[in-house]
Enzyme design. Sequence first.
Site, PDB file in Angstrom:
ATOM      1  N   LYS A  53       0.789  -0.872  -0.289  1.00 42.96           N
ATOM      2  CA  LYS A  53       0.307   0.080   0.251  1.00 42.96           C
ATOM      3  C   LYS A  53       0.654   1.535   0.031  1.00 42.96           C
ATOM      4  O   LYS A  53       0.454   1.842  -0.571  1.00 42.96           O
ATOM      5  CB  LYS A  53      -0.924   0.139   1.226  1.00 42.96           C
ATOM      6  CG  LYS A  53      -2.101  -1.302   0.780  1.00 42.96           C
ATOM      7  CD  LYS A  53      -2.751  -1.821   2.423  1.00 42.96           C
ATOM      8  CE  LYS A  53      -3.799  -2.101   2.404  1.00 42.96           C
ATOM      9  NZ  LYS A  53      -5.057  -2.754   3.116  1.00 42.96           N
ATOM     10  N   GLN A  97      -4.237  -1.263   8.871  1.00 36.46           N
ATOM     11  CA  GLN A  97      -4.076  -2.087   8.740  1.00 36.46           C
ATOM     12  C   GLN A  97      -5.172  -3.886   9.701  1.00 36.46           C
ATOM     13  O   GLN A  97      -4.581  -3.739  11.359  1.00 36.46           O
ATOM     14  CB  GLN A  97      -3.010  -3.451   8.393  1.00 36.46           C
ATOM     15  CG  GLN A  97      -2.524  -4.207   7.768  1.00 36.46           C
ATOM     16  CD  GLN A  97      -3.554  -4.098   6.127  1.00 36.46           C
ATOM     17  OE1 GLN A  97      -3.481  -3.398   5.750  1.00 36.46           O
ATOM     18  NE2 GLN A  97      -4.046  -5.324   6.024  1.00 36.46           N
ATOM     19  N   ASP A 120     -10.986   2.957   4.077  1.00 33.77           N
ATOM     20  CA  ASP A 120     -11.725   1.664   4.108  1.00 33.77           C
ATOM     21  C   ASP A 120     -12.535   1.496   3.474  1.00 33.77           C
ATOM     22  O   ASP A 120     -13.611   0.798   3.364  1.00 33.77           O
ATOM     23  CB  ASP A 120     -10.641   0.609   5.161  1.00 33.77           C
ATOM     24  CG  ASP A 120      -9.950   0.229   5.166  1.00 33.77           C
ATOM     25  OD1 ASP A 120      -9.189  -0.482   3.724  1.00 33.77           O
ATOM     26  OD2 ASP A 120      -8.730   0.303   6.208  1.00 33.77           O
TER      27      ASP A 120
HETATM   28  N1  GUN Z   1      -6.921  -6.319   6.581  1.00 33.41           N
HETATM   29  C1  GUN Z   1      -6.859  -7.559   4.727  1.00 33.41           C
HETATM   30  N2  GUN Z   1      -8.045  -6.554   4.372  1.00 33.41           N
HETATM   31  C2  GUN Z   1      -7.848  -5.511   4.647  1.00 33.41           C
HETATM   32  C3  GUN Z   1      -8.462  -4.074   3.712  1.00 33.41           C
HETATM   33  O1  GUN Z   1      -9.327  -4.214   2.777  1.00 33.41           O
HETATM   34  N3  GUN Z   1      -8.245  -2.916   5.220  1.00 33.41           N
HETATM   35  C4  GUN Z   1      -7.938  -3.127   6.099  1.00 33.41           C
HETATM   36  N4  GUN Z   1      -7.575  -1.861   6.935  1.00 33.41           N
HETATM   37  N5  GUN Z   1      -6.923  -4.451   6.738  1.00 33.41           N
HETATM   38  C5  GUN Z   1      -7.334  -5.985   5.683  1.00 33.41           C
END
Ligand code: GUN
Length: 283
Positions: A53, A97, A120
Amino acid sequence: MSKILDGKALSAIVKDEVKAEVAEIVARGGRVPCLCVIIVGENPASQVYVRNKVKAAEYTGMESRLVALPEGVSEDELLAQIRALNEDASVDGILVQLPLPKHIDEEKVIDAISPAKDVDGFHPSNVAGLWLGKDCILPCTPAGVMRLLDSTGVDLCGKTAVVVGRSNIVGKPVAKLLLDRNATIVIAHSRTADLSAVCRQADVLVAAVGRAGLITGDMVKPGAIVIDVGINRLPDGRLCGDVDFASCSEVAGWITPVPGGVGPMTIALLMKNTLRCYQKRIS
Ligand code: GUN
């Protein structure tokens, strides 16, 4: 043999769209958009996702900040960090995350993020916006799935879409986005009777359950679009989706690979969301 829906190639196009917009902002003398990613602890999968990311944000020309907190950080400390970032005018997007360590309440953490910076799309006000059809931040993986479906050129109106999995992050929101395209939706899950028969109805089959190889070729309607959201680690270390690619690709019209399908699209749509939060905040 089905056509491959190449998420890696499409995600590069999406990221380049963001990159061009960021370049335009910079050329006009605007502030550079900024994404802040918070990771707690040392979960190896989360570390890979977070690194990707941050790398993607750098690629698009956005600023990225990584806040790495120790596994033992208290819930209060994490919430205080989030509140500080909510108030920080130079930060446009905040992503924590998941999963978080067991002593931290994920719901409290998601609720603490300002909806305007919730890249998100997990905050209840963005979730409500999705279900009420408002202009809001959409969760990245479902938005990425829709972009993959759009790339086929197939009109979803009147098609039967089966979503296997009912998570808040993928299954439920992707079903709503398919409904918005006038598809007829079935949400299947671990208690669904005769999953094979249900899946065989699908013109569009989205698998998002986290069970390696659950969907096999005999469960796929000939010509269907098969989208594999699963990312499962096999005992030998290889990555594998929820869809058995070998058998399903013999039957489907279109299919996403794992890796290189939905995964890269999630990150690309995160970049779109960050830019969108930026644009909403400055307007
Ligand atoms: N963990 C697995 N997928 C995601 C996601 O799309 N966003 C976040 N913040 N954590 C995750």
